[in-house]
Design a protein around this motif. Structure first.
Motif, PDB file in Angstrom:
ATOM      1  N   GLN A  41       0.818  -1.210   0.000  1.00 61.28           N
ATOM      2  CA  GLN A  41       0.000   0.000   0.000  1.00 61.28           C
ATOM      3  C   GLN A  41       0.852   1.262   0.000  1.00 61.28           C
ATOM      4  N   GLN A  42       1.957   1.219   0.714  1.00 62.76           N
ATOM      5  CA  GLN A  42       2.867   2.364   0.704  1.00 62.76           C
ATOM      6  C   GLN A  42       3.866   2.170  -0.417  1.00 62.76           C
ATOM      7  N   ALA A  43       3.780   3.005  -1.420  1.00 65.67           N
ATOM      8  CA  ALA A  43       4.664   2.896  -2.586  1.00 65.67           C
ATOM      9  C   ALA A  43       4.939   4.296  -3.114  1.00 65.67           C
ATOM     10  N   TRP A  44       5.941   4.376  -4.011  1.00 62.48           N
ATOM     11  CA  TRP A  44       6.389   5.673  -4.483  1.00 62.48           C
ATOM     12  C   TRP A  44       6.643   5.629  -5.989  1.00 62.48           C
ATOM     13  N   ARG A  45       6.547   6.783  -6.617  1.00 64.50           N
ATOM     14  CA  ARG A  45       6.956   6.947  -8.012  1.00 64.50           C
ATOM     15  C   ARG A  45       8.379   7.483  -8.036  1.00 64.50           C
ATOM     16  N   GLN A  46       9.228   6.885  -8.872  1.00 62.51           N
ATOM     17  CA  GLN A  46      10.606   7.347  -8.980  1.00 62.51           C
ATOM     18  C   GLN A  46      10.674   8.608  -9.830  1.00 62.51           C
ATOM     19  N   GLU A  52       8.386  10.153  -5.100  1.00 65.29           N
ATOM     20  CA  GLU A  52       7.124  10.839  -4.837  1.00 65.29           C
ATOM     21  C   GLU A  52       6.102   9.837  -4.300  1.00 65.29           C
ATOM     22  N   PRO A  53       5.588  10.025  -3.092  1.00 69.02           N
ATOM     23  CA  PRO A  53       4.627   9.051  -2.548  1.00 69.02           C
ATOM     24  C   PRO A  53       3.331   9.033  -3.347  1.00 69.02           C
ATOM     25  N   LEU A  54       2.745   7.847  -3.459  1.00 76.16           N
ATOM     26  CA  LEU A  54       1.444   7.695  -4.101  1.00 76.16           C
ATOM     27  C   LEU A  54       0.382   7.885  -3.022  1.00 76.16           C
ATOM     28  N   THR A  55      -0.430   8.908  -3.169  1.00 82.79           N
ATOM     29  CA  THR A  55      -1.319   9.311  -2.079  1.00 82.79           C
ATOM     30  C   THR A  55      -2.765   8.886  -2.257  1.00 82.79           C
ATOM     31  N   THR A  56      -3.152   8.457  -3.458  1.00 80.81           N
ATOM     32  CA  THR A  56      -4.537   8.041  -3.676  1.00 80.81           C
ATOM     33  C   THR A  56      -4.562   6.661  -4.319  1.00 80.81           C
ATOM     34  N   LEU A  63      -0.222   3.886 -11.735  1.00 78.04           N
ATOM     35  CA  LEU A  63       1.203   3.594 -11.865  1.00 78.04           C
ATOM     36  C   LEU A  63       1.452   2.088 -11.992  1.00 78.04           C
ATOM     37  N   ILE A  64       0.737   1.299 -11.221  1.00 80.43           N
ATOM     38  CA  ILE A  64       0.905  -0.157 -11.268  1.00 80.43           C
ATOM     39  C   ILE A  64       0.575  -0.691 -12.654  1.00 80.43           C
ATOM     40  N   HIS A  65      -0.429  -0.136 -13.293  1.00 78.72           N
ATOM     41  CA  HIS A  65      -0.860  -0.620 -14.602  1.00 78.72           C
ATOM     42  C   HIS A  65      -0.158   0.085 -15.766  1.00 78.72           C
ATOM     43  N   SER A  66       0.931   0.786 -15.439  1.00 84.95           N
ATOM     44  CA  SER A  66       1.709   1.460 -16.472  1.00 84.95           C
ATOM     45  C   SER A  66       3.019   0.712 -16.696  1.00 84.95           C
ATOM     46  N   ASP A  67       3.705   1.081 -17.738  1.00 89.84           N
ATOM     47  CA  ASP A  67       5.015   0.495 -18.034  1.00 89.84           C
ATOM     48  C   ASP A  67       6.089   1.316 -17.332  1.00 89.84           C
ATOM     49  N   GLU A  68       5.978   1.391 -16.022  1.00 91.51           N
ATOM     50  CA  GLU A  68       6.892   2.176 -15.200  1.00 91.51           C
ATOM     51  C   GLU A  68       7.246   1.386 -13.942  1.00 91.51           C
ATOM     52  N   PRO A  69       8.428   1.645 -13.358  1.00 90.00           N
ATOM     53  CA  PRO A  69       8.751   0.992 -12.086  1.00 90.00           C
ATOM     54  C   PRO A  69       7.926   1.567 -10.947  1.00 90.00           C
ATOM     55  N   VAL A  70       7.763   0.783  -9.891  1.00 87.46           N
ATOM     56  CA  VAL A  70       7.085   1.233  -8.683  1.00 87.46           C
ATOM     57  C   VAL A  70       8.040   1.001  -7.519  1.00 87.46           C
ATOM     58  N   VAL A  71       8.432   2.045  -6.834  1.00 89.96           N
ATOM     59  CA  VAL A  71       9.340   1.922  -5.695  1.00 89.96           C
ATOM     60  C   VAL A  71       8.563   1.367  -4.503  1.00 89.96           C
ATOM     61  N   ILE A  72       9.108   0.332  -3.868  1.00 93.56           N
ATOM     62  CA  ILE A  72       8.408  -0.315  -2.754  1.00 93.56           C
ATOM     63  C   ILE A  72       9.174  -0.202  -1.433  1.00 93.56           C
ATOM     64  N   ILE A  84      15.957   7.620  -0.219  1.00 92.69           N
ATOM     65  CA  ILE A  84      16.582   6.999  -1.384  1.00 92.69           C
ATOM     66  C   ILE A  84      15.905   5.668  -1.679  1.00 92.69           C
ATOM     67  N   ALA A  85      15.522   5.462  -2.928  1.00 92.35           N
ATOM     68  CA  ALA A  85      14.886   4.206  -3.318  1.00 92.35           C
ATOM     69  C   ALA A  85      15.870   3.053  -3.175  1.00 92.35           C
ATOM     70  N   THR A  86      15.460   1.988  -2.471  1.00 93.32           N
ATOM     71  CA  THR A  86      16.340   0.829  -2.274  1.00 93.32           C
ATOM     72  C   THR A  86      15.709  -0.481  -2.728  1.00 93.32           C
ATOM     73  N   SER A  87      14.464  -0.452  -3.172  1.00 93.73           N
ATOM     74  CA  SER A  87      13.858  -1.637  -3.790  1.00 93.73           C
ATOM     75  C   SER A  87      12.655  -1.186  -4.602  1.00 93.73           C
ATOM     76  N   SER A  88      12.400  -1.913  -5.686  1.00 93.63           N
ATOM     77  CA  SER A  88      11.270  -1.551  -6.529  1.00 93.63           C
ATOM     78  C   SER A  88      10.698  -2.775  -7.214  1.00 93.63           C
ATOM     79  N   ASN A  89       9.481  -2.613  -7.715  1.00 98.50           N
ATOM     80  CA  ASN A  89       8.917  -3.542  -8.683  1.00 98.50           C
ATOM     81  C   ASN A  89       9.309  -2.966 -10.034  1.00 98.50           C
ATOM     82  N   SER A  90      10.180  -3.676 -10.742  1.00 95.29           N
ATOM     83  CA  SER A  90      10.871  -3.098 -11.896  1.00 95.29           C
ATOM     84  C   SER A  90       9.926  -2.744 -13.037  1.00 95.29           C
TER      85      SER A  90
END
Length: 374
Positions: A41-46, A52-56, A63-72, A84-90
């Motif tokens: 639930q707590q995730a960020w955009r790189q 940048e935290p995802l607030t809604t 973001l999850i359904h896009s061709d973009e990484p999601v910082v976890i 600093i981002a240290t892990s992501s869903n690539s």
């Protein structure tokens, strides 16, 4: 596909398929494994300079359904850090590229070792393709590993998982037919090469000082050596054991102006990054693109530095004529025909690793550091 385009997981999969990144088998696997359950639930955009935290809920799903990484994860999960981002869903297209490069075959009983479980999403894709018993995954972070176990079980996947430093692989379960690293390596750990069967394949993103990041695909020869070519650019977070510290501070009082013969934009190709990173070991390069050109910043481990902007003179700092060295290396590169990233390869042995051009015997050696003329 951007983070604002609707369509859900199915549209993302079809986007990858239309780009030729998925064959029919992988297409079916991706459709069967939605990305959303693997994102906390707590995730960020790189972003270029911050996360940048995802607030809604809507923003998160877009973001999850896009061709973009999601910082976890930020700051290795420690509170109060710099963010600093240290892990992501690539990024999905990178995942699809790397899985395609693995050339796995369930019919041949391939066993795969994944370095970096992270969210567990790639692990789930591999389990769906090969079966749980054929998939082994290690994760150094206990918190990420615990969440991945829970999420994978909820998705009906029970692969072999361990909390361990991926630099050492999983020797008790070796040999493997395939090894996939989902974190950037400064060098290919020889332990991973030793754990490959003869003819086995390793796919990993690499990031050196000068490199912006590149994927390498190596094949083991069964006699202690693995070699193969670079297969395009990639940007991944570094393996924890391969993180680097800050270089020595720059003495700005030594600043001097030097004329330029090279537009900094010419230094930004993957081919040049691979060549220059080998000729100039220990030299880092970062860059910024603008509407009218580019700026590069170069620095070595001792604090010597240089910077150049398109259309302007360069500036050098410290005892080393670093910009002039880079220009000489660029002239060498042009004289070689400006080879592309795919023209370079890597050989890994027990004695280390060597970058080569066009064939393994044509090894690129470091350039001698010239004393500055004063």
């Amino acid at each position: 596909m951007t983070a604002t385009e609707p369509g859900g997981h199915a549209a993302l999969v079809e986007h990858l398929y239309a780009r030729g990144l998925l064959d029919e088998t992988w297409r079916a696997v991706w459709h069967a494994v939605p990305r959303e359950p693997f994102i906390p639930q707590q995730a960020w955009r790189q972003r270029p300079t911050a996360c940048e935290p995802l607030t809604t809920a809507a923003e998160r799903l877009a973001l999850i359904h896009s061709d973009e990484p999601v910082v976890i994860q930020l700051d290795d999960g420690e509170p109060g850090g710099p963010g600093i981002a240290t892990s992501s869903n690539s990024q999905p297209r990178m995942v699809a590229r790397m899985l395609r490069l693995l050339s796995i075959d369930g019919d041949n009983g391939h066993r795969v070792l994944e370095i970096g479980t992270a969210s567990g999403y790639v692990t789930a894709l591999l389990s769906r393709r090969l079966g749980d018993s054929a998939v082994y995954s290690v994760e150094i972070d206990p918190g990420l590993a615990h969440r991945a176990v829970t999420t994978l079980r909820a998705a009906g996947c029970t692969p072999n998982l361990a909390v361990a430093d991926g630099e050492w692989g999983w020797p008790d379960e070796a040999p493997f037919d395939r090894v996939l690293a989902t974190c950037a390596l400064r060098h290919v750990p020889y332990a991973l090469v030793r754990q490959l069967r003869p003819g086995g394949v390793l796919v990993a993103p690499m990031a050196r000082d000068f490199w912006s990041g590149a994927v390498v695909r190596l094949t083991a020869d069964g006699e202690g050596t693995a070699r193969g070519r670079f297969r395009g650019g990639a940007s991944y977070m570094p393996m924890r054991a391969h993180r680097t510290g800050a270089p020595a501070p720059v003495d700005t009082a030594t600043c001097r102006t030097v004329p330029t013969r090279t537009d900094p934009r010419e230094l930004l190709t993957l081919g040049f990054a691979l060549y220059a990173g080998t000729r100039l070991p220990g030299v880092r390069m970062v860059h910024a693109d603008g509407a009218d050109g580019a700026q590069v910043w170069l620095q070595d481990e001792d604090g010597c530095a240089a910077t150049a902007i398109t259309g302007e003179d360069a500036y050098e700092y410290g005892a080393r004529d670093l910009w002039q060295e880079v220009e000489r290396v660029h002239e060498e590169y042009v004289a070689l025909g400006s080879p592309g990233g795919g023209d370079f390869g890597l050989t890994v042995t027990a004695r280390g690793q060597r970058v080569w051009l066009e064939h393994p015997e044509r090894i690129i050696e470091p350039a001698p550091v010239r004393e500055p003329a004063r």
